[in-house]
Design an enzyme around this catalytic site. Sequence first.
Site, mmCIF file in Angstrom:
data_model
loop_
_atom_site.group_PDB
_atom_site.id
_atom_site.type_symbol
_atom_site.label_atom_id
_atom_site.label_comp_id
_atom_site.label_asym_id
_atom_site.label_seq_id
_atom_site.Cartn_x
_atom_site.Cartn_y
_atom_site.Cartn_z
ATOM 1 N N SER A 101 35.446 -48.142 -34.349
ATOM 2 C CA SER A 101 36.870 -47.837 -34.456
ATOM 3 C C SER A 101 37.596 -48.255 -33.175
ATOM 4 O O SER A 101 37.519 -49.406 -32.777
ATOM 5 C CB SER A 101 37.041 -46.342 -34.764
ATOM 6 N N ASP A 223 38.356 -48.799 -46.666
ATOM 7 C CA ASP A 223 38.571 -48.103 -45.397
ATOM 8 C C ASP A 223 40.073 -47.917 -45.195
ATOM 9 O O ASP A 223 40.797 -48.896 -45.000
ATOM 10 C CB ASP A 223 37.963 -48.932 -44.262
ATOM 11 N N HIS A 251 35.387 -45.056 -43.231
ATOM 12 C CA HIS A 251 35.579 -45.578 -41.876
ATOM 13 C C HIS A 251 34.420 -45.248 -40.934
ATOM 14 O O HIS A 251 34.445 -45.685 -39.787
ATOM 15 C CB HIS A 251 36.883 -45.005 -41.297
#
Length: 270
Positions: A101, A223, A251
């Site tokens: 991320s 996602d 995610h």
Amino acid sequence: MITDATTPVRKRNNVSVTGNPAGRPIVFAHGFGCSSEMWSQVAPQFEDDYLVVRFDHVGAGASDLSAYDAGKYDSLHGYADDVLEILEDLDLTDVVFVGHSVSAMIGVLATTQDAGRFGALVLVGPSPRYVNTENYTGGFEQEDIDSLLDALDANYLGWSAAMAPLIMGHSSRPELGESLTESFCRTDPTIAGHFARVTFLSDNRHDLPNVTTPTLVLQCQEDIIAPLPVGQYVHRSIPGSTLVVLEATGHCPNLSAPDELTTQIKAYLR
């Protein structure tokens, strides 16, 4: 040579070093609202062959909260500086940096500052910009981000409980959403609010073409945080990068599909 486990840098970021002392170093970096525990099902699978390093960003997990400086961490560059300090402190080169991320962009910034430390980048669910523009799909409109940040500031624990299952993306496995919620709730709300603004308002698109480190982009399906067009954009923008779309959805494949994630990383490194 790693000799002292109690240096200030390692205390600050709660650095752990495990695995094969003679192996290639692989560093796992967590995303927003998380900690190094997010890698607990992935990192051990590398310990036979790699020197495995995990750490907490300042403000997360068991990091030193007193080290948090709102000025330093008002951009992702502050976190990238910490990564480089950790690598220097451990005297590591040819590093495989696995960033999930927001840590994907932190890795991008670190390698563009000191490419000599890195041998490979693995970007898991990366997003250089979350806000849509005329010629770019980030997944959110500006008003969406503003509402998200306002809700987070108003009631962080309530926001965490509502958002974590959506971010995880596995309604059939509610325990995964609960795990992510617990991780969010262990983060200091004030620091989390600041980190969220830095994360969701950042724009690192211009940094991607400067990456010279071999790069693997790992994109999940469905996602909501970093949709497929974002992963494709990162792949197109980083010269010579490889894009793999995982079977995993959501995610956080480090929680929902650790074996698939591990398999793809090892295949790329081979």
